[in-house]
Design a protein around this motif. Structure first.
Motif, PDB file in Angstrom:
ATOM      1  N   LEU A   1     -12.974  32.849  95.801  1.00 23.30           N
ATOM      2  CA  LEU A   1     -12.344  32.684  94.494  1.00 23.30           C
ATOM      3  C   LEU A   1     -10.948  32.122  94.684  1.00 23.30           C
ATOM      4  N   ASN A   2     -10.586  31.157  93.829  1.00 24.27           N
ATOM      5  CA  ASN A   2      -9.215  30.647  93.895  1.00 24.27           C
ATOM      6  C   ASN A   2      -8.312  31.572  93.088  1.00 24.27           C
ATOM      7  N   ALA A   3      -7.048  31.292  93.027  1.00 30.57           N
ATOM      8  CA  ALA A   3      -6.060  32.160  92.394  1.00 30.57           C
ATOM      9  C   ALA A   3      -6.331  32.314  90.897  1.00 30.57           C
ATOM     10  N   ILE A   4      -6.717  31.240  90.249  1.00 33.90           N
ATOM     11  CA  ILE A   4      -6.990  31.291  88.799  1.00 33.90           C
ATOM     12  C   ILE A   4      -8.203  32.177  88.527  1.00 33.90           C
ATOM     13  N   GLU A   5      -9.224  32.035  89.336  1.00 34.62           N
ATOM     14  CA  GLU A   5     -10.432  32.842  89.144  1.00 34.62           C
ATOM     15  C   GLU A   5     -10.155  34.321  89.397  1.00 34.62           C
ATOM     16  N   ARG A   6      -9.321  34.613  90.408  1.00 35.54           N
ATOM     17  CA  ARG A   6      -8.957  36.013  90.665  1.00 35.54           C
ATOM     18  C   ARG A   6      -8.157  36.586  89.497  1.00 35.54           C
ATOM     19  N   ALA A   7      -7.253  35.807  88.936  1.00 37.59           N
ATOM     20  CA  ALA A   7      -6.448  36.260  87.796  1.00 37.59           C
ATOM     21  C   ALA A   7      -7.354  36.503  86.584  1.00 37.59           C
ATOM     22  N   THR A   8      -8.307  35.596  86.371  1.00 37.43           N
ATOM     23  CA  THR A   8      -9.255  35.770  85.262  1.00 37.43           C
ATOM     24  C   THR A   8     -10.088  37.027  85.464  1.00 37.43           C
ATOM     25  N   LEU A   9     -10.502  37.282  86.692  1.00 36.45           N
ATOM     26  CA  LEU A   9     -11.281  38.475  86.987  1.00 36.45           C
ATOM     27  C   LEU A   9     -10.465  39.739  86.725  1.00 36.45           C
ATOM     28  N   GLN A  10      -9.187  39.731  87.087  1.00 39.05           N
ATOM     29  CA  GLN A  10      -8.331  40.884  86.832  1.00 39.05           C
ATOM     30  C   GLN A  10      -8.142  41.091  85.325  1.00 39.05           C
ATOM     31  N   GLN A  11      -8.038  39.992  84.553  1.00 45.03           N
ATOM     32  CA  GLN A  11      -7.929  40.113  83.091  1.00 45.03           C
ATOM     33  C   GLN A  11      -9.213  40.710  82.507  1.00 45.03           C
ATOM     34  N   ASP A  12     -10.349  40.300  83.078  1.00 42.31           N
ATOM     35  CA  ASP A  12     -11.629  40.825  82.595  1.00 42.31           C
ATOM     36  C   ASP A  12     -11.742  42.323  82.871  1.00 42.31           C
ATOM     37  N   VAL A  13     -11.274  42.744  84.030  1.00 39.57           N
ATOM     38  CA  VAL A  13     -11.310  44.166  84.366  1.00 39.57           C
ATOM     39  C   VAL A  13     -10.424  44.940  83.388  1.00 39.57           C
ATOM     40  N   ALA A  14      -9.250  44.407  83.074  1.00 39.82           N
ATOM     41  CA  ALA A  14      -8.347  45.065  82.121  1.00 39.82           C
ATOM     42  C   ALA A  14      -8.986  45.109  80.727  1.00 39.82           C
ATOM     43  N   ALA A  15      -9.662  44.032  80.347  1.00 48.10           N
ATOM     44  CA  ALA A  15     -10.320  43.993  79.037  1.00 48.10           C
ATOM     45  C   ALA A  15     -11.449  45.010  78.959  1.00 48.10           C
ATOM     46  N   ILE A  16     -12.191  45.176  80.050  1.00 47.88           N
ATOM     47  CA  ILE A  16     -13.273  46.165  80.074  1.00 47.88           C
ATOM     48  C   ILE A  16     -12.701  47.573  79.910  1.00 47.88           C
ATOM     49  N   LYS A  17     -11.611  47.854  80.614  1.00 41.92           N
ATOM     50  CA  LYS A  17     -10.988  49.170  80.490  1.00 41.92           C
ATOM     51  C   LYS A  17     -10.500  49.399  79.064  1.00 41.92           C
ATOM     52  N   GLN A  18      -9.931  48.368  78.434  1.00 46.24           N
ATOM     53  CA  GLN A  18      -9.468  48.483  77.051  1.00 46.24           C
ATOM     54  C   GLN A  18     -10.654  48.725  76.106  1.00 46.24           C
ATOM     55  N   LEU A  19     -11.754  48.049  76.345  1.00 43.59           N
ATOM     56  CA  LEU A  19     -12.943  48.255  75.522  1.00 43.59           C
ATOM     57  C   LEU A  19     -13.476  49.672  75.640  1.00 43.59           C
ATOM     58  N   VAL A  20     -13.458  50.195  76.832  1.00 42.99           N
ATOM     59  CA  VAL A  20     -13.916  51.570  77.031  1.00 42.99           C
ATOM     60  C   VAL A  20     -13.038  52.526  76.236  1.00 42.99           C
ATOM     61  N   ARG A  21     -11.725  52.303  76.249  1.00 42.24           N
ATOM     62  CA  ARG A  21     -10.816  53.159  75.474  1.00 42.24           C
ATOM     63  C   ARG A  21     -11.108  53.035  73.965  1.00 42.24           C
ATOM     64  N   GLU A  22     -11.320  51.800  73.473  1.00 42.23           N
ATOM     65  CA  GLU A  22     -11.616  51.595  72.058  1.00 42.23           C
ATOM     66  C   GLU A  22     -12.915  52.251  71.629  1.00 42.23           C
ATOM     67  N   ILE A  23     -13.907  52.172  72.489  1.00 43.86           N
ATOM     68  CA  ILE A  23     -15.203  52.812  72.191  1.00 43.86           C
ATOM     69  C   ILE A  23     -15.027  54.321  72.091  1.00 43.86           C
ATOM     70  N   LYS A  24     -14.297  54.900  73.038  1.00 45.79           N
ATOM     71  CA  LYS A  24     -14.067  56.356  73.018  1.00 45.79           C
ATOM     72  C   LYS A  24     -13.316  56.768  71.755  1.00 45.79           C
ATOM     73  N   ASN A  25     -12.295  55.986  71.381  1.00 48.15           N
ATOM     74  CA  ASN A  25     -11.528  56.299  70.155  1.00 48.15           C
ATOM     75  C   ASN A  25     -12.394  56.142  68.912  1.00 48.15           C
ATOM     76  N   TYR A  26     -13.237  55.148  68.890  1.00 48.01           N
ATOM     77  CA  TYR A  26     -14.100  54.900  67.728  1.00 48.01           C
ATOM     78  C   TYR A  26     -15.124  56.017  67.536  1.00 48.01           C
ATOM     79  N   LEU A  27     -15.634  56.515  68.648  1.00 49.20           N
ATOM     80  CA  LEU A  27     -16.663  57.555  68.578  1.00 49.20           C
ATOM     81  C   LEU A  27     -16.104  58.948  68.303  1.00 49.20           C
TER      82      LEU A  27
END
Length: 148
Positions: free
Chosen positions: A121-147
């Motif tokens: 993975l190049n630097a841009i792809e690694r940064a995108t992957l880290q953003q995706d991981v952060a987005a997944i964690k945020q989604l998990v928090r939103e789901i827990k709050n919604y439920l």
């Protein structure tokens, strides 16, 4: 006009005028119409219902069981019956969640494809992957709050 005697003179007479015959009443009668009296509210609207033969037979049987016509049964059921409402539209939060998950899945699919081809993975792809991981964690928090 000749004078007629008896009951015929009080009912009506036929007068010949030119080529046409006309029936004239010699007495003004207000004739009462027989039959059923008019209803206050006339049911004159037709509503078609599509169903299968099995559904039709079931509706007819239910109407018979409560001693109503099919029209009366459907009208009564439609006006006072309770039906479970089927919501076809999903809440906005669920649609947003679904869109985000689809986006993340596409990004992860690209990462997996690169890794399976032994590409780094190049630097841009690694940064995108880290953003995706952060987005997944945020989604998990939103789901827990919604439920909750």
């Amino acid at each position: 006009m000749p004078a007629h005697s008896g009951w015929f003179s009080s009912c009506s007479c036929i007068r010949k005028t030119g080529n046409t015959k006309r029936l004239e009443s010699t007495k003004n009668h207000s004739k009462k119409k027989g039959g059923r009296p008019r209803k206050a509210v006339k049911k004159d609207q037709l509503l078609g219902v599509k169903c299968t033969l099995i559904e039709r037979r079931a509706i007819e049987a239910k109407a018979r069981s409560v001693d109503l016509s099919v029209s009366e049964y459907l009208r009564e059921t439609g006006l006072s019956g309770k039906i479970d409402i089927r919501k076809k539209a999903l809440p906005g939060e669920v649609l947003k969640l679904s869109g985000t998950l689809n986006h993340l899945a596409a990004n992860m699919n690209q990462v997996a494809k690169k890794r399976n081809q032994n590409d780094e993975l190049n630097a841009i792809e690694r940064a995108t992957l880290q953003q995706d991981v952060a987005a997944i964690k945020q989604l998990v928090r939103e789901i827990k709050n919604y439920l909750q």
